[in-house]
Every structure is written in structure tokens, then in C-alpha cells.
Design an enzyme around this catalytic site. Structure first.
Site, PDB file in Angstrom:
ATOM      1  N   LYS A  11     -32.556  13.495 108.337  1.00  0.00           N
ATOM      2  CA  LYS A  11     -32.542  14.431 109.309  1.00  0.00           C
ATOM      3  C   LYS A  11     -32.907  13.829 110.631  1.00  0.00           C
ATOM      4  O   LYS A  11     -33.423  12.499 110.652  1.00  0.00           O
ATOM      5  CB  LYS A  11     -33.403  15.489 108.947  1.00  0.00           C
ATOM      6  CG  LYS A  11     -32.929  16.311 107.697  1.00  0.00           C
ATOM      7  CD  LYS A  11     -33.603  17.516 107.254  1.00  0.00           C
ATOM      8  CE  LYS A  11     -33.612  17.863 106.064  1.00  0.00           C
ATOM      9  NZ  LYS A  11     -34.304  19.222 105.581  1.00  0.00           N
ATOM     10  N   TYR A  51     -25.835  24.418 105.674  1.00  0.00           N
ATOM     11  CA  TYR A  51     -27.075  25.510 105.175  1.00  0.00           C
ATOM     12  C   TYR A  51     -26.583  26.867 104.995  1.00  0.00           C
ATOM     13  O   TYR A  51     -27.424  27.892 105.328  1.00  0.00           O
ATOM     14  CB  TYR A  51     -28.295  25.610 106.228  1.00  0.00           C
ATOM     15  CG  TYR A  51     -29.151  24.206 106.034  1.00  0.00           C
ATOM     16  CD1 TYR A  51     -29.720  23.807 104.663  1.00  0.00           C
ATOM     17  CD2 TYR A  51     -29.376  23.401 106.947  1.00  0.00           C
ATOM     18  CE1 TYR A  51     -30.216  22.679 104.411  1.00  0.00           C
ATOM     19  CE2 TYR A  51     -30.291  22.192 106.882  1.00  0.00           C
ATOM     20  CZ  TYR A  51     -30.537  22.028 105.636  1.00  0.00           C
ATOM     21  OH  TYR A  51     -31.482  20.776 105.480  1.00  0.00           O
ATOM     22  N   ASN A 114     -39.018  17.725 107.236  1.00  0.00           N
ATOM     23  CA  ASN A 114     -39.230  17.070 106.078  1.00  0.00           C
ATOM     24  C   ASN A 114     -38.385  15.939 105.671  1.00  0.00           C
ATOM     25  O   ASN A 114     -37.948  15.512 104.549  1.00  0.00           O
ATOM     26  CB  ASN A 114     -39.060  17.953 104.746  1.00  0.00           C
ATOM     27  CG  ASN A 114     -37.833  18.715 104.490  1.00  0.00           C
ATOM     28  OD1 ASN A 114     -36.979  18.404 105.256  1.00  0.00           O
ATOM     29  ND2 ASN A 114     -37.712  19.787 103.522  1.00  0.00           N
ATOM     30  N   HIS A 117     -32.409  15.301 103.446  1.00  0.00           N
ATOM     31  CA  HIS A 117     -31.863  16.404 102.584  1.00  0.00           C
ATOM     32  C   HIS A 117     -30.921  15.483 101.125  1.00  0.00           C
ATOM     33  O   HIS A 117     -30.676  14.641 101.486  1.00  0.00           O
ATOM     34  CB  HIS A 117     -30.742  17.160 103.311  1.00  0.00           C
ATOM     35  CG  HIS A 117     -29.329  17.896 102.347  1.00  0.00           C
ATOM     36  ND1 HIS A 117     -29.778  18.962 101.826  1.00  0.00           N
ATOM     37  CD2 HIS A 117     -28.475  17.364 101.873  1.00  0.00           C
ATOM     38  CE1 HIS A 117     -29.076  19.522 101.271  1.00  0.00           C
ATOM     39  NE2 HIS A 117     -27.944  18.588 101.278  1.00  0.00           N
ATOM     40  N   GLU A 128     -20.779  19.637 100.062  1.00  0.00           N
ATOM     41  CA  GLU A 128     -21.471  18.860 100.958  1.00  0.00           C
ATOM     42  C   GLU A 128     -20.639  17.566 101.343  1.00  0.00           C
ATOM     43  O   GLU A 128     -20.426  17.245 102.617  1.00  0.00           O
ATOM     44  CB  GLU A 128     -22.803  18.803 100.795  1.00  0.00           C
ATOM     45  CG  GLU A 128     -23.629  19.823 100.757  1.00  0.00           C
ATOM     46  CD  GLU A 128     -24.997  19.799 100.206  1.00  0.00           C
ATOM     47  OE1 GLU A 128     -25.745  20.750 100.031  1.00  0.00           O
ATOM     48  OE2 GLU A 128     -25.520  18.490  99.734  1.00  0.00           O
TER      49      GLU A 128
HETATM   50  P1  DAT Z   1     -34.176  21.565 100.100  1.00  0.00           P
HETATM   51  O1  DAT Z   1     -34.112  20.622 101.267  1.00  0.00           O
HETATM   52  O2  DAT Z   1     -35.594  20.786  99.371  1.00  0.00           O
HETATM   53  O3  DAT Z   1     -33.286  21.534  99.237  1.00  0.00           O
HETATM   54  P2  DAT Z   1     -33.848  24.176 100.482  1.00  0.00           P
HETATM   55  O4  DAT Z   1     -32.523  23.973 100.323  1.00  0.00           O
HETATM   56  O5  DAT Z   1     -34.710  25.377 100.029  1.00  0.00           O
HETATM   57  O6  DAT Z   1     -34.677  23.063 100.494  1.00  0.00           O
HETATM   58  O7  DAT Z   1     -33.916  24.393 102.266  1.00  0.00           O
HETATM   59  C1  DAT Z   1     -33.315  23.514 103.139  1.00  0.00           C
HETATM   60  C2  DAT Z   1     -34.241  23.309 104.204  1.00  0.00           C
HETATM   61  O8  DAT Z   1     -34.670  24.465 104.976  1.00  0.00           O
HETATM   62  C3  DAT Z   1     -35.522  22.623 103.899  1.00  0.00           C
HETATM   63  O9  DAT Z   1     -35.207  21.104 103.597  1.00  0.00           O
HETATM   64  C4  DAT Z   1     -36.341  22.974 104.972  1.00  0.00           C
HETATM   65  C5  DAT Z   1     -36.160  24.401 105.312  1.00  0.00           C
HETATM   66  N1  DAT Z   1     -36.902  25.290 104.939  1.00  0.00           N
HETATM   67  C6  DAT Z   1     -37.017  25.676 103.537  1.00  0.00           C
HETATM   68  N2  DAT Z   1     -37.677  26.618 103.336  1.00  0.00           N
HETATM   69  C7  DAT Z   1     -38.463  26.784 104.525  1.00  0.00           C
HETATM   70  C8  DAT Z   1     -39.629  27.602 105.068  1.00  0.00           C
HETATM   71  N3  DAT Z   1     -40.161  28.443 104.113  1.00  0.00           N
HETATM   72  N4  DAT Z   1     -39.786  27.703 106.269  1.00  0.00           N
HETATM   73  C9  DAT Z   1     -39.225  26.649 107.013  1.00  0.00           C
HETATM   74  N5  DAT Z   1     -38.322  26.041 106.732  1.00  0.00           N
HETATM   75  C10 DAT Z   1     -37.856  26.125 105.426  1.00  0.00           C
HETATM   76 MG    MG Z   2     -31.293  22.484  99.435  1.00  0.00          MG
END
Ligand code: DAT
Ligand code: MG
Length: 152
Positions: A11, A51, A114, A117, A128
Site C-alpha cells: 500500500k 475493496y 497496515n 494486502h 483481484e
Molecule cells: P485484511 O487487509 O487483513 O484482509 P480486511 O479485508 O478486513 O483486512 O480489511 C481491508 C482493509 O481495510 C484493512 O487492511 C484495513 C482496513 N480496515 C479493516 N478493518 C478496519 C477497521 N475496523 N477500521 C479501519 N480500517 C479497517
Molecule cells: Mg481482506
């Protein structure tokens, strides 16, 4: 299945922080094969498509704005169980919950920044990879004897 593929994306925060080499190295060292890589600044629409499953979440607009805020490194890695193993190497979504030794556990602190991805299933990996890459951008290649690449 050693031809399994996962979509891995560094990212904008990872690019800004100069972590590209370190993170790519972890996948290479593990033995996964790089089959596609490009630096691209995603449009907001691209981020929203990526997303789409989180569209109803309150953080969706912030998340998409962040992803499209600068260049990302879009990659496809190939290898046995790479989707699941990639997720294990990446660690929990919240870096504070991610184990030390994982990419997020070693290199990040908050969920909104974080750094990486990784696809979470065969279906999402396929979707994707198709979203981010044209078929001709995916390189099928065999790893061969290193000596042939050091000497003529
Ligand atoms: P991952 O990236 O571990 O697959 P995800 O698919 O649930 O996690 O979410 C995609 C991204 O969205 C994640 O990397 C960071 C953001 N995100 C997820 N949960 C969040 C939250 N509660 N608050 C803010 N950003 C969040
Ligand atoms: Mg995810």
C-alpha cells in the site's frame, strides 16, 4: 498445487516508508515465485472495486482514499498454498494484534496504515489478479540453475 497464485499489494504507506525491498524479499526468500509486479497509482474507482466487499463499512471512504493516495506495488506471487501462507506472513489486520515475525507485526502499528494486502481465498485471488493485471502481464517462468545466470 505449486501453481496457486495470490495477489499481494504494498500500500502507499509501504512505498512512502521505503519498505518495498524488505517486504518483497520476504516472499522471495520463502521461495514464492514473482509472476507479476508493477508500480501503479490506483484511481479512487479502482480502490473501490478492490475493496467492494467492504463498501458498507464506515471506514470504506477513508480506506479507498488512502489506497488511491499514491503509488502501490501490485504483485502476483505463485507457489504451494501461497494464498494462506501469504496471509500468515502478513499477520492480523490490526498490526497491534499481528504476531512479531509477521510483516504487519514487525513493520506497522495501526489498522489504517497496515502496509500490505493479500488475497484471502482462491476466489478473491482470482478476482483481484484479474482486476489489477492484464493476462499478458502475468509471467509464467521456470526457476533454473543459478549458475547459468552468473556465467555464460
Ligand atoms: P485484511 O487487509 O487483513 O484482509 P480486511 O479485508 O478486513 O483486512 O480489511 C481491508 C482493509 O481495510 C484493512 O487492511 C484495513 C482496513 N480496515 C479493516 N478493518 C478496519 C477497521 N475496523 N477500521 C479501519 N480500517 C479497517
Ligand atoms: Mg481482506
Amino acid at each position: 498445487d505449486s501453481t496457486e497464485r495470490s495477489y499481494i499489494m504494498l500500500k502507499p504507506d509501504a512505498v512512502q516508508r521505503g519498505l518495498v525491498g524488505e517486504i518483497v524479499q520476504r516472499f522471495e526468500k520463502r521461495g514464492f515465485k514473482l509472476v507479476a509486479l508493477k508500480l501503479v497509482t490506483p484511481s479512487l474507482e479502482m480502490a473501490q472495486k478492490h475493496y467492494y466487499d467492504l463498501a458498507e463499512r464506515p471506514f470504506f471512504p477513508t480506506l479507498c482514499k488512502f489506497l488511491s493516495s499514491g503509488p502501490v506495488v501490485a504483485m502476483v506471487f505463485e507457489g504451494e498454498d501461497v494464498i494462506r501462507q501469504g496471509r500468515r506472513m502478513i499477520g492480523a489486520t490490526s498490526p497491534l494484534a499481528a504476531d512479531p515475525g509477521t510483516i504487519r507485526g514487525d513493520l506497522a502499528i495501526i489498522t489504517g496504515k497496515n502496509i500490505i494486502h493479500g488475497s484471502d481465498s482462491k476466489e478473491s485471488a482470482e478476482a483481484e489478479i484479474a482486476l489489477w493485471f492484464k493476462p499478458e502481464e502475468l509471467n509464467s517462468w521456470k526457476k533454473t540453475d543459478v549458475e547459468a545466470w552468473v556465467y555464460e
